[in-house]
Motif scaffolding. Structure first.
Motif, PDB file in Angstrom:
ATOM      1  N   ALA A  75       0.843  -1.202   0.000  1.00 43.77           N
ATOM      2  CA  ALA A  75       0.000   0.000   0.000  1.00 43.77           C
ATOM      3  C   ALA A  75       0.879   1.253   0.000  1.00 43.77           C
ATOM      4  CB  ALA A  75      -0.934  -0.010   1.211  1.00 43.77           C
ATOM      5  N   ARG A  76       1.946   1.225   0.748  1.00 38.95           N
ATOM      6  CA  ARG A  76       2.875   2.367   0.782  1.00 38.95           C
ATOM      7  C   ARG A  76       3.486   2.588  -0.601  1.00 38.95           C
ATOM      8  NH1 ARG A  76       6.331   4.606   5.093  1.00 38.95           N
ATOM      9  NH2 ARG A  76       8.307   5.309   4.223  1.00 38.95           N
ATOM     10  N   ALA A  77       3.887   1.519  -1.253  1.00 43.04           N
ATOM     11  CA  ALA A  77       4.485   1.626  -2.592  1.00 43.04           C
ATOM     12  C   ALA A  77       3.478   2.137  -3.617  1.00 43.04           C
ATOM     13  CB  ALA A  77       5.033   0.271  -3.021  1.00 43.04           C
ATOM     14  N   ALA A  78       2.201   1.844  -3.418  1.00 43.90           N
ATOM     15  CA  ALA A  78       1.172   2.263  -4.369  1.00 43.90           C
ATOM     16  C   ALA A  78       0.706   3.702  -4.133  1.00 43.90           C
ATOM     17  CB  ALA A  78      -0.034   1.316  -4.270  1.00 43.90           C
ATOM     18  N   ASP A  79       1.068   4.291  -3.007  1.00 42.25           N
ATOM     19  CA  ASP A  79       0.658   5.656  -2.673  1.00 42.25           C
ATOM     20  C   ASP A  79       1.262   6.624  -3.691  1.00 42.25           C
ATOM     21  OD1 ASP A  79       0.308   8.205  -1.629  1.00 42.25           O
ATOM     22  OD2 ASP A  79       0.916   7.652   0.407  1.00 42.25           O
ATOM     23  N   PRO A  80       0.439   7.369  -4.440  1.00 43.26           N
ATOM     24  CA  PRO A  80       0.975   8.276  -5.459  1.00 43.26           C
ATOM     25  C   PRO A  80       1.807   9.417  -4.873  1.00 43.26           C
ATOM     26  CG  PRO A  80      -1.413   8.502  -5.279  1.00 43.26           C
ATOM     27  CD  PRO A  80      -1.021   7.352  -4.405  1.00 43.26           C
ATOM     28  N   ASP A  81       1.652   9.717  -3.580  1.00 45.62           N
ATOM     29  CA  ASP A  81       2.444  10.764  -2.945  1.00 45.62           C
ATOM     30  C   ASP A  81       3.789  10.265  -2.426  1.00 45.62           C
ATOM     31  OD1 ASP A  81       0.495  12.713  -3.364  1.00 45.62           O
ATOM     32  OD2 ASP A  81      -0.571  12.141  -1.527  1.00 45.62           O
ATOM     33  N   CYS A  82       4.026   8.983  -2.582  1.00 45.26           N
ATOM     34  CA  CYS A  82       5.270   8.373  -2.102  1.00 45.26           C
ATOM     35  C   CYS A  82       6.112   7.984  -3.320  1.00 45.26           C
ATOM     36  CB  CYS A  82       4.945   7.146  -1.249  1.00 45.26           C
ATOM     37  SG  CYS A  82       6.390   6.330  -0.573  1.00 45.26           S
ATOM     38  N   ALA A  83       7.179   8.765  -3.575  1.00 43.11           N
ATOM     39  CA  ALA A  83       7.997   8.510  -4.761  1.00 43.11           C
ATOM     40  C   ALA A  83       8.754   7.193  -4.657  1.00 43.11           C
ATOM     41  CB  ALA A  83       8.989   9.655  -4.964  1.00 43.11           C
ATOM     42  N   ASN A  84       9.085   6.785  -3.445  1.00 40.54           N
ATOM     43  CA  ASN A  84       9.865   5.570  -3.244  1.00 40.54           C
ATOM     44  C   ASN A  84       9.551   5.058  -1.842  1.00 40.54           C
ATOM     45  OD1 ASN A  84      12.012   3.863  -2.350  1.00 40.54           O
ATOM     46  ND2 ASN A  84      13.403   4.759  -3.837  1.00 40.54           N
ATOM     47  N   TRP A  85       8.998   3.868  -1.742  1.00 38.06           N
ATOM     48  CA  TRP A  85       8.535   3.360  -0.457  1.00 38.06           C
ATOM     49  C   TRP A  85       9.679   3.164   0.547  1.00 38.06           C
ATOM     50  CZ3 TRP A  85      10.431  -1.304   1.279  1.00 38.06           C
ATOM     51  CH2 TRP A  85      10.991  -2.162   0.333  1.00 38.06           C
ATOM     52  N   LEU A  86      10.901   2.994   0.086  1.00 37.56           N
ATOM     53  CA  LEU A  86      12.030   2.735   0.968  1.00 37.56           C
ATOM     54  C   LEU A  86      12.779   4.001   1.365  1.00 37.56           C
ATOM     55  CD1 LEU A  86      13.781   0.514   2.305  1.00 37.56           C
ATOM     56  CD2 LEU A  86      15.019   0.330   0.137  1.00 37.56           C
ATOM     57  N   GLU A  87      12.625   5.072   0.602  1.00 29.58           N
ATOM     58  CA  GLU A  87      13.449   6.277   0.747  1.00 29.58           C
ATOM     59  C   GLU A  87      13.503   6.832   2.168  1.00 29.58           C
ATOM     60  OE1 GLU A  87      13.916  10.474  -1.579  1.00 29.58           O
ATOM     61  OE2 GLU A  87      11.875   9.802  -1.183  1.00 29.58           O
ATOM     62  N   GLU A  88      12.371   7.037   2.793  1.00 30.55           N
ATOM     63  CA  GLU A  88      12.334   7.639   4.127  1.00 30.55           C
ATOM     64  C   GLU A  88      13.111   6.787   5.130  1.00 30.55           C
ATOM     65  OE1 GLU A  88       9.054   8.837   7.558  1.00 30.55           O
ATOM     66  OE2 GLU A  88       8.394   7.889   5.702  1.00 30.55           O
TER      67      GLU A  88
END
Length: 200
Positions: A75-88
């Motif tokens: 779900a985090r990876a599919a979030d359009p506001d999240c460019a990269n699920w691992l970045e943070e």
């Protein structure tokens, strides 16, 4: 919702023109992640500890908790506001929350080949500063072309941290502050414990 250090206010021009076309970082499926984790344990553990750990990982892989965590990652990876699920998490654990000395362990540095045209250190320093300012200007106005791997552009996001950015100490994790390019056009040179400030 995931947070991101991405701010499109500093991302324009050719350098960032293909950012939206970059592929998203995929989330590995649960069994692939668990299998790789088990493989990584083998050289570190005794045979008994390895067998026990493998059994625990297999049990975890069948649990409702494992499947719920995998669902949240997806779900985090599919979030359009999240460019990269691992970045943070990567930035926090590998850089901003890292508490060993930054310079030798984290920060990149540059090495330069000798220039036979430069016979004095001051001349060499002046050429390096001049080149850095010209490179910075390409980032500021977005005219620098993105790095490519064969025919595919690489992410240019980290370029905005090369100039006019600093790491601010904070607990539990430091944070990055980017300041206005136009309002901050200064070079500081230190020589023999004297500071020289130049505006460009």
């Amino acid at each position: 919702m995931a947070t991101s250090s991405r701010d499109s206010a500093h991302e324009y021009g050719a350098l960032y023109g293909q950012q939206s076309q970059l592929p998203r970082l995929p989330v590995p499926d649960l069994q692939t992640t668990l299998s790789k984790y088990v493989v990584s344990l083998e050289p570190l553990l005794s045979a008994d500890d390895y067998a026990r750990s493998k059994r625990i990982v297999e049990e975890f892989g069948q649990s409702a908790q494992a499947h719920e965590l995998q669902r949240r990652l997806e779900a985090r990876a599919a979030d359009p506001d999240c460019a990269n699920w691992l970045e943070e998490w990567w930035n926090d654990l590998s850089y901003m929350g890292y508490r060993d000395p930054v310079i030798p362990y984290v920060s990149y540095h540059y090495s330069f080949n000798d220039d036979p045209q430069c016979t004095r250190a001051t001349e060499r320093a002046a050429k390096l500063i001049s080149g850095a300012i010209a490179f910075r200007q390409q980032i500021v106005d977005g005219t620098l072309e993105p790095e490519m791997q064969r025919d595919a552009p690489l992410c240019s996001h980290s370029y905005k941290f090369m100039f006019n950015a600093c790491r601010v100490p904070h607990r539990p994790s430091d944070y990055c502050r980017i300041v206005d390019y136009q309002a901050n056009q200064t070079v500081v040179v230190v020589r023999n414990a004297q500071f020289f400030v130049f505006s460009f």
